[in-house]
Design an enzyme around this catalytic site. Structure first.
Site, mmCIF file in Angstrom:
data_model
loop_
_atom_site.group_PDB
_atom_site.id
_atom_site.type_symbol
_atom_site.label_atom_id
_atom_site.label_comp_id
_atom_site.label_asym_id
_atom_site.label_seq_id
_atom_site.Cartn_x
_atom_site.Cartn_y
_atom_site.Cartn_z
ATOM 1 N N ARG A 102 19.406 30.182 -18.441
ATOM 2 C CA ARG A 102 18.284 30.885 -18.215
ATOM 3 C C ARG A 102 16.950 30.840 -17.775
ATOM 4 O O ARG A 102 16.129 31.665 -17.614
ATOM 5 C CB ARG A 102 18.550 32.063 -18.985
ATOM 6 C CG ARG A 102 20.063 32.685 -19.448
ATOM 7 C CD ARG A 102 20.234 33.947 -18.886
ATOM 8 N NE ARG A 102 21.644 33.865 -18.781
ATOM 9 C CZ ARG A 102 22.130 33.939 -17.454
ATOM 10 N NH1 ARG A 102 21.477 34.019 -16.146
ATOM 11 N NH2 ARG A 102 23.526 33.734 -17.508
ATOM 12 N N HIS A 120 22.292 19.622 -15.085
ATOM 13 C CA HIS A 120 22.648 20.727 -14.350
ATOM 14 C C HIS A 120 21.194 21.527 -14.647
ATOM 15 O O HIS A 120 20.919 21.870 -15.482
ATOM 16 C CB HIS A 120 23.657 21.568 -14.746
ATOM 17 C CG HIS A 120 24.167 22.557 -13.829
ATOM 18 N ND1 HIS A 120 23.144 23.649 -13.320
ATOM 19 C CD2 HIS A 120 25.193 22.842 -13.147
ATOM 20 C CE1 HIS A 120 23.848 24.367 -12.365
ATOM 21 N NE2 HIS A 120 24.886 23.779 -12.222
ATOM 22 N N GLU A 128 24.658 21.520 -4.962
ATOM 23 C CA GLU A 128 26.119 21.825 -5.351
ATOM 24 C C GLU A 128 26.525 22.921 -4.260
ATOM 25 O O GLU A 128 26.083 23.760 -3.610
ATOM 26 C CB GLU A 128 25.955 22.738 -6.696
ATOM 27 C CG GLU A 128 27.371 23.166 -7.155
ATOM 28 C CD GLU A 128 27.750 23.654 -8.445
ATOM 29 O OE1 GLU A 128 26.735 23.451 -9.520
ATOM 30 O OE2 GLU A 128 28.646 23.942 -8.751
ATOM 31 N N ASP A 184 32.211 21.484 -5.914
ATOM 32 C CA ASP A 184 32.709 22.379 -7.050
ATOM 33 C C ASP A 184 33.891 22.926 -6.243
ATOM 34 O O ASP A 184 33.978 23.856 -5.453
ATOM 35 C CB ASP A 184 31.694 23.396 -7.323
ATOM 36 C CG ASP A 184 32.224 24.065 -8.528
ATOM 37 O OD1 ASP A 184 33.645 24.788 -8.652
ATOM 38 O OD2 ASP A 184 31.454 24.300 -9.728
ATOM 39 N N HIS A 193 34.212 26.541 -6.215
ATOM 40 C CA HIS A 193 33.084 27.079 -5.278
ATOM 41 C C HIS A 193 33.746 27.109 -3.962
ATOM 42 O O HIS A 193 33.816 28.000 -3.093
ATOM 43 C CB HIS A 193 31.959 26.451 -5.434
ATOM 44 C CG HIS A 193 31.312 26.913 -6.577
ATOM 45 N ND1 HIS A 193 29.982 26.452 -7.175
ATOM 46 C CD2 HIS A 193 31.730 27.271 -7.875
ATOM 47 C CE1 HIS A 193 29.712 26.845 -8.235
ATOM 48 N NE2 HIS A 193 30.789 27.549 -8.707
ATOM 49 N N ASP A 244 33.502 33.166 -7.291
ATOM 50 C CA ASP A 244 32.889 32.157 -8.471
ATOM 51 C C ASP A 244 33.156 32.714 -9.926
ATOM 52 O O ASP A 244 32.433 32.780 -10.487
ATOM 53 C CB ASP A 244 31.185 32.035 -8.302
ATOM 54 C CG ASP A 244 30.755 30.964 -9.143
ATOM 55 O OD1 ASP A 244 31.722 30.262 -9.738
ATOM 56 O OD2 ASP A 244 29.593 30.818 -9.235
ATOM 57 N N GLU A 264 34.030 22.570 -15.748
ATOM 58 C CA GLU A 264 33.284 23.586 -16.108
ATOM 59 C C GLU A 264 34.156 25.021 -16.362
ATOM 60 O O GLU A 264 33.933 25.862 -15.937
ATOM 61 C CB GLU A 264 32.297 24.121 -15.040
ATOM 62 C CG GLU A 264 31.412 22.982 -14.730
ATOM 63 C CD GLU A 264 30.761 23.323 -13.559
ATOM 64 O OE1 GLU A 264 30.905 23.547 -12.484
ATOM 65 O OE2 GLU A 264 29.297 22.997 -13.573
HETATM 66 ZN ZN ZN Z 1 30.477 28.376 -10.449
HETATM 67 FE FE FE Z 2 29.813 23.915 -10.684
HETATM 68 FE FE FE Z 3 26.846 24.827 -10.943
#
Ligand code: ZN
Ligand code: FE
Ligand code: FE
Length: 305
Positions: free
Chosen positions: A63, A93, A168, A202, A205, A250, A282
């Site tokens: 955050r 990341h 990304e 991703d 994504h 997502d 993830e």
């Molecule tokens: Zn995501």
């Molecule tokens: Fe990702």
């Molecule tokens: Fe990401």
């Protein structure tokens, strides 16, 4: 040769994985997103415990906010583990709150501060990847978003850095920029230090963005190559998706528990064009779940010629 280009591990040599390649077996580096709360050595050990060969972590609280101080001794111990284990490149990341194309100037300034600081910190672990979400244009339009993102990159990237910054691929929820290959390429085109830029794909994504990696994986990769260039593809986020193709949602799912499914994910893991890359899970999992998924991915990898 894809291997020669991308398959270098953190020992700086062509690692033991080379033998697998020479035997005609495919390989990639598998790992998952880890908590960075206990520092680098702890992440290295945790990765090994789970069976990982690479990993991802947040450079600071996802955050946002101030990053924890890096202890050189801690990094040193980690680098030893990484070398010994022949880890693939690690994929840091950036925090989610970092928005390079915010409408408010103070938020963009904060992005500049965090990005600059993170790139400095990344040099403790030279030669790895820093992945970020390009940003959300929040109603200013994609074109303005692309301009602002490229502007920030031109301010923060510098020739001496050993880190490659990865854009990304995004699902396209809300006003996200980077929801197709064209938008990513439009950003890259405007960056001066292009050799410092790569892309992290991703799987959740791109599926949510409308790229059919289940039925048309080869075509999607060809499209990536045509628009961006596969040499820019440096890392994969390996996730299933809770939602259908083109949903722009997502929501990540565990491997095989979503709409992409095990067979398609296995084809991605074993795809010739993706060999040598770090693959990061993830997925919604605890440690045990991640260890199990890492084992599954390894079995996919081993099962193929
Ligand atoms: Zn995501
Ligand atoms: Fe990702
Ligand atoms: Fe990401």
């Amino acid at each position: 040769d894809v291997y020669k280009r991308q398959g270098r591990c953190m020992s700086g040599t062509e690692c033991g994985m080379l033998e697998k390649k020479q035997e005609g077996r495919f390989f990639m580096y598998i790992g998952n997103h880890l908590s960075s709360a206990k520092g680098y050595e702890a992440m290295g050990k945790q990765a090994v415990r789970l069976g990982g060969e690479t990993f991802a972590f947040f450079t600071r609280n996802p955050r946002g906010g101030k990053a924890k101080e890096i202890k050189p001794e801690d990094v040193e111990k980690f680098l030893e583990i990484a070398k010994e284990q022949h880890f693939g490149k690690i994929v840091a990341h950036a925090p989610y709150t970092m928005n390079a194309c915010a409408a408010k100037e103070d938020i963009r300034e904060l992005a500049h501060t965090m990005f600059t600081d993170d790139l400095k910190r990344m040099e403790y672990t030279p030669g790895n990847y820093y992945n970020f979400h390009p940003g959300s244009h929040v109603g200013q339009g994609t074109e303005t978003g692309i301009t602002l993102i490229a502007e920030l990159l031109n301010q923060v990237l510098h020739p001496e850095q050993t880190t490659t910054v990865l854009l990304e691929t995004m699902a396209g929820k809300g006003s996200e920029v980077g929801r197709n290959f064209e938008e990513l390429q439009a950003i890259i085109e405007r960056v001066d230090l292009k050799e410092k830029i790569g892309v992290c794909l991703d799987t959740c994504h791109v599926w949510d963005a409308g790229y059919d990696i289940v039925e048309h994986l080869d075509e999607v990769l060809k499209e990536f190559d045509r628009i961006i260039g596969l040499e820019r593809l440096k890392a994969i986020h390996l996730n299933d998706s809770m939602n259908p193709l083109g949903s722009h949602k997502d929501r990540h799912a565990r491997l095989g528990e979503g709409q992409i499914g095990s067979e398609a994910l296995q084809r991605i893991v074993c795809h010739e064009k993706l060999q040598g890359l770090p693959f990061i899970l993830e997925t919604p999992n605890d440690d045990e779940g991640y260890a199990a998924e890492i084992a599954i991915v390894k079995s996919w990898r081993e099962g193929l010629k």
